[in-house]
Write a protein that holds these residues in place. Structure first.
Motif, short mmCIF file in Angstrom:
data_model
loop_
_atom_site.label_atom_id
_atom_site.label_comp_id
_atom_site.label_asym_id
_atom_site.label_seq_id
_atom_site.Cartn_x
_atom_site.Cartn_y
_atom_site.Cartn_z
N SER A 168 -4.54 -28.19 -20.41
CA SER A 168 -4.84 -29.52 -20.60
C SER A 168 -6.38 -29.88 -20.78
O SER A 168 -7.20 -29.08 -20.35
N PHE A 169 -6.79 -30.71 -21.30
CA PHE A 169 -8.03 -31.11 -21.60
C PHE A 169 -8.59 -31.66 -20.18
O PHE A 169 -7.79 -32.29 -19.51
N PRO A 170 -9.86 -31.76 -19.89
CA PRO A 170 -10.46 -32.26 -18.68
C PRO A 170 -10.26 -33.77 -18.77
O PRO A 170 -10.27 -34.51 -19.60
N ASP A 171 -9.93 -34.29 -17.28
CA ASP A 171 -9.98 -35.85 -17.19
C ASP A 171 -10.60 -36.10 -16.11
O ASP A 171 -10.66 -35.28 -15.13
N PRO A 172 -11.12 -37.25 -15.79
CA PRO A 172 -11.72 -37.82 -14.73
C PRO A 172 -10.86 -37.59 -13.28
O PRO A 172 -11.47 -37.03 -12.29
N LEU A 173 -9.85 -37.81 -13.29
CA LEU A 173 -9.32 -37.69 -11.95
C LEU A 173 -8.73 -36.31 -11.69
O LEU A 173 -9.17 -35.95 -10.46
N HIS A 174 -8.46 -35.31 -12.49
CA HIS A 174 -8.29 -33.95 -12.04
C HIS A 174 -9.77 -33.24 -11.86
O HIS A 174 -9.85 -32.29 -10.95
N THR A 175 -10.80 -33.76 -12.78
CA THR A 175 -12.11 -33.17 -12.23
C THR A 175 -12.43 -33.40 -10.86
O THR A 175 -12.98 -32.81 -10.02
N PHE A 176 -12.38 -34.72 -10.77
CA PHE A 176 -12.66 -35.50 -9.17
C PHE A 176 -11.79 -34.78 -7.99
O PHE A 176 -12.34 -34.06 -7.16
N THR A 177 -10.49 -34.31 -8.34
CA THR A 177 -9.71 -34.05 -7.24
C THR A 177 -9.98 -32.33 -6.96
O THR A 177 -9.96 -31.83 -5.93
N ALA A 178 -10.27 -31.88 -8.24
CA ALA A 178 -10.75 -30.33 -7.90
C ALA A 178 -12.24 -30.15 -7.13
O ALA A 178 -11.92 -29.27 -6.42
N ILE A 179 -13.05 -31.16 -7.64
CA ILE A 179 -14.31 -30.99 -6.86
C ILE A 179 -14.12 -31.15 -5.53
O ILE A 179 -14.74 -30.27 -4.46
N PHE A 180 -13.56 -32.27 -5.25
CA PHE A 180 -13.43 -32.66 -3.59
C PHE A 180 -12.53 -31.53 -2.85
O PHE A 180 -12.71 -31.39 -1.57
N SER A 181 -11.31 -30.98 -3.67
CA SER A 181 -10.74 -29.65 -3.02
C SER A 181 -11.83 -28.55 -2.67
O SER A 181 -11.65 -28.31 -1.48
N LEU A 182 -12.52 -28.39 -3.48
CA LEU A 182 -13.36 -27.20 -3.35
C LEU A 182 -14.40 -27.39 -2.45
O LEU A 182 -14.80 -26.73 -1.51
N ALA A 183 -15.01 -28.72 -2.31
CA ALA A 183 -15.81 -29.24 -1.29
C ALA A 183 -15.11 -29.20 0.20
O ALA A 183 -15.81 -28.82 1.09
N LEU A 184 -13.96 -29.38 0.07
CA LEU A 184 -13.25 -29.55 1.64
C LEU A 184 -12.98 -28.04 1.93
O LEU A 184 -13.44 -27.98 3.04
N TRP A 185 -12.67 -27.25 0.93
CA TRP A 185 -12.35 -26.04 1.45
C TRP A 185 -13.65 -25.26 1.97
O TRP A 185 -13.69 -24.35 2.78
N LYS A 186 -14.76 -25.35 1.17
CA LYS A 186 -15.97 -24.65 1.34
C LYS A 186 -16.62 -25.11 2.73
O LYS A 186 -16.93 -24.41 3.53
N THR A 187 -16.49 -26.44 3.08
CA THR A 187 -17.18 -26.91 4.08
C THR A 187 -16.04 -26.77 5.59
O THR A 187 -16.77 -27.17 6.69
N SER A 188 -14.97 -26.73 5.06
CA SER A 188 -14.03 -27.03 6.41
C SER A 188 -13.16 -25.77 6.86
O SER A 188 -12.43 -25.80 8.06
N SER A 189 -13.05 -24.75 5.81
CA SER A 189 -12.43 -23.68 6.35
C SER A 189 -12.93 -22.67 6.72
O SER A 189 -14.04 -22.48 6.73
N HIS A 190 -12.19 -21.63 7.20
CA HIS A 190 -12.82 -20.45 7.94
C HIS A 190 -12.82 -19.25 7.06
O HIS A 190 -13.03 -18.15 7.34
N GLN A 191 -11.97 -19.52 5.55
CA GLN A 191 -11.82 -18.32 4.72
C GLN A 191 -13.12 -18.24 3.87
O GLN A 191 -13.86 -19.35 3.88
N SER A 192 -13.43 -16.97 3.64
CA SER A 192 -14.74 -16.59 2.89
C SER A 192 -14.23 -16.85 1.30
O SER A 192 -13.84 -16.22 0.90
N LEU A 193 -15.19 -18.02 1.05
CA LEU A 193 -15.10 -18.47 -0.42
C LEU A 193 -16.47 -18.34 -1.13
O LEU A 193 -17.15 -19.20 -0.66
#
Lengths: 394, 315
Positions: free
Chosen positions: A336-361
């Motif tokens: 699919s082509f990018p759209d604002p909703l999916h771009t937003f949710t992707a970034i928020f997911s990455l930001a959450l995982w990066k700052t709140s998980s113990h997994q090394s990413l």
């Protein structure tokens, strides 16, 4: 595992393009205009690229306040989703129906713009409108409808999304920190107990949430349920066994198709390319936005639950499958082509995982990701602005 | 498009802003014109045939805007229109735009009004439309939710027509989770109709479907759902699960080692998961750990952390 880069410059360009103008095929999103603004502003904040001058911020905030609707009797304040629907001044504006979702997106966007809405909006009038959208009886007692009609009664299908939106507005109006006595006195608060009961009724046997407990559970609705309860101060340990089943259901939303069990994956709703993605329901395709709905729900239930899923594969799915190298931004899936909703949710997911998980990413661009608040789904910086700068006098 | 009705006397409200706006949409002329007229008629609270017509144009362009639906309903009520005709109209709109979910709530509203007016309404009237919608997208969440509402509203629990419909959907696609969810509601949603025979029949039915396709989350969820509701002991399913996880019952002494893994022949991660639960309940700790290890290492590695966690909390 070698991960692809988060293309921060491209993302910034993508959001800036959307903020400037959208092609005519975006017309069908006209009723979500303020949502688009919210995705762009907070998306940019989450990658540390919301670099607006004070003048620009003021101009944008002014534009958002223009969406405000005051009822003729001066008792309620709300927002409309798009200026398209503004009826001319000096005319009968009854058909400019106040909209619950738009009110949420307006407030969130104002926070990103650093506009202290307590100076401009009467929070009790906003809450009177929110209260007006709530069903006071019948099978949907406690739930909210998206608009109110000319008679002031709720109109349109109610569901968990609107519960989430109502409880978020309440949080931004700081009703959660008012004393019990004050709330009673004012009579502008929603019925919190019936809202909680409605949400709890929507839990399916499997632990996921659905429109009424018996329909098919869905990750997006599950997020709305969990976040609503969280915003209302519900203690999940009161119902530990049931919320463990919610956790288990969410963990099972991550998809992978090992050959030993799935063979060549010969089913039209399965796709080998979805490895690491999350789906919204059993036996459905993965999708970028479910990465957010599922992992944020897990996080809200208990931050340690984030480490029960494979965030390395989840990250790989987003960065290498749904990110558009050409246009910047993220699409629903790899096709699919990018759209604002999916771009937003992707970034928020990455930001959450990066700052709140113990997994090394580790991936290029990761340092740009900013902390976010998983229940209001805004940047931490905006949340701080709400806590510190926005101070209602009454 | 709008030539059947005359709007010459209506000056469209201007929707295009002169100032640049955030996320400005570059509206095309048709949108600007239709919305402009719609807004002008709403402003004037005109309840007329031509107003009704323009709401149709508006809904085709922007179905997600609740105000248009609301206005349309006000026009219908004011003009005292036949609500069955409106149901036919909704049907057309639904078939033209599969993603339009506002129509289902609107349709419920119409049906309630029809019943309120004292007219006869048969829920079976809805079947051709629902059938056709599911032809297009057999997992359409809104269509299934509406169907669930019909069952509840018209007390169709255990109704033969509905049971045979849901049977046919499961026969067509045994992995259709929407159909399994609907079946669960149809048969277990009214507690007064649930008895031991039903429970046993459904356990047999779902077991048969699992044998047909063991790696299917939907059928296992259905089975577990019945057990939870009927408060039946999961241990009863031990033998059944073992046929999809050969070798699990043996070599207890070598539990949790690579050697034992090789002997296991697993056809379903869900069977393995169920076995792990059963072993935990029965305090067969070594076996439970072995099942979790197999899931983590071989049959469901994406949830490795989760299976390791489950293993760590066994007491």
């Amino acid at each position: 595992m070698e991960l692809e880069a988060l293309l921060v410059d491209k993302l910034e360009q993508y959001f800036r393009r959307c903020m400037q103008s959208l092609p005519s095929r975006a017309q069908e999103e006209d009723s979500n205009r303020l949502a688009l603004v919210y995705f762009c502003l907070h998306g940019l904040e989450a990658i540390n690229r919301l670099t607006l001058t004070a003048e620009e911020k003021e101009k944008h905030a002014k534009h958002i306040y223009e969406h405000m609707i005051e009822d003729p009797r001066g008792e309620m304040v709300s927002f409309r989703p798009s200026q398209t629907f503004a009826l001319p001044l000096e005319s009968d504006r009854s058909y400019d129906l106040p909209n619950l979702s738009a009110t949420f997106f307006a407030l969130c966007s104002l926070l990103a713009l650093g506009s202290d809405f307590s100076r401009i909006l009467d929070r009790h009038k906003i809450m009177r409108f929110v209260k007006q959208c709530q069903h006071r009886q019948g099978p949907s007692c406690g739930a909210f409808s998206p608009v109110t009609g000319l008679d002031g009664e709720p109109f349109g299908g109610e569901d968990l999304r609107l519960c989430y939106i109502a409880t978020s507005i309440r949080k931004m109006c700081k009703y959660d920190s008012m004393t019990e006595e004050e709330r009673k006195q004012r009579d502008t608060d929603i019925d919190v107990d019936s809202c909680i009961q409605y949400v709890l009724r929507s839990m399916n046997d499997s632990g996921g949430f659905s429109s009424d407990g018996w329909t098919e559970p869905h990750s997006g609705l599950t997020f709305c349920a969990i976040a609503s309860l969280k915003l209302l101060g519900y203690d999940f340990s009161r119902n530990q066994v049931r919320f463990e089943s919610t956790r288990d259901w969410l963990v099972h939303r991550q998809v992978e198709y090992p050959e030993t069990l799935y063979g060549d994956c010969d089913y039209e709703y399965w796709d080998q390319a979805d490895e690491g993605a999350f789906n919204g329901r059993e036996n459905k395709f993965g999708d970028t936005c479910y990465s957010w709905w599922c992992t944020a729900s897990l996080y809200l239930l208990d931050p340690v639950y984030l480490d029960l899923v494979d965030l390395s594969k989840a990250t790989k799915y987003l960065l290498s499958k749904t990110q558009s190298r050409l246009l910047g931004g993220f699409g629903k899936n790899g096709d699919s082509f990018p759209d604002p909703l999916h771009t937003f949710t992707a970034i928020f997911s990455l930001a959450l995982w990066k700052t709140s998980s113990h997994q090394s990413l580790h991936f290029k661009g990761e340092t740009q990701l900013q902390p976010i608040d998983a229940s209001l789904v805004i940047s931490k910086r905006s949340l701080l602005f709400l806590t510190d700068a926005v101070q209602f006098d009454s | 498009m709008t030539d059947t009705y005359n709007y010459d006397d209506v000056k469209p409200v201007q929707i295009r802003s002169d100032e640049p706006e955030l996320c400005q949409i570059l509206y095309d002329d048709e949108y600007e014109h239709t919305m402009g007229i719609l807004l002008a008629l709403m402003r004037d609270k005109e309840y007329s045939e031509r107003a009704l017509h323009i709401t149709e144009q508006g809904i085709e362009l922007l179905a997600s805007h609740y105000t248009i639906w609301y206005y349309r309903f006000e026009i219908l009520t004011t003009l005292n229109k036949n609500l069955f005709d409106e149901l036919d109209w909704v049907e057309q709109i639904a078939l033209e735009n599969q993603k339009n979910y506002q129509i289902w709530n609107y349709r419920q509203l119409l049906v309630e009004k029809i019943i309120e007016s004292g007219a006869d309404f048969s829920p079976y009237r809805e079947y051709p439309l629902l059938g056709e919608m599911l032809e297009e997208d057999v997992k359409n969440h809104h269509v299934w939710s509406y169907r669930k509402w019909l069952v509840e509203r018209f007390d169709l629990f255990h109704a033969p027509k509905e049971v045979s419909f849901v049977n046919s959907k499961i026969d067509e696609d045994v992995r259709n989770n929407s159909a399994w969810t609907h079946r669960h509601f149809l048969l277990f949603g009214k507690p007064s109709l649930v008895d031991e025979t039903l429970v046993n029949d459904e356990v047999e039915y779902v077991k048969m479907k699992i044998e047909l396709c063991p790696q299917n989350a939907s059928s296992w969820t259905y089975l577990l759902g019945i057990y939870r509701r009927a408060k039946k002991p999961l241990g009863e399913l031990h033998e059944f699960c073992l046929q999809f996880a050969n070798g699990m019952a043996e070599s207890e002494s070598t539990a949790d080692t690579d050697e034992s893994q090789d002997k296991a022949e697993v056809k379903s991660s869900f069977a393995l998961e169920m076995l792990a639960r059963i072993y935990v309940e029965q305090k067969e700790i070594a076996k439970a750990k072995r099942a979790y290890t197999l899931l983590a290492d071989k049959y469901d590695p994406i949830r490795k952390n989760y299976w390791e966690y489950q293993k760590s909390v066994i007491v």
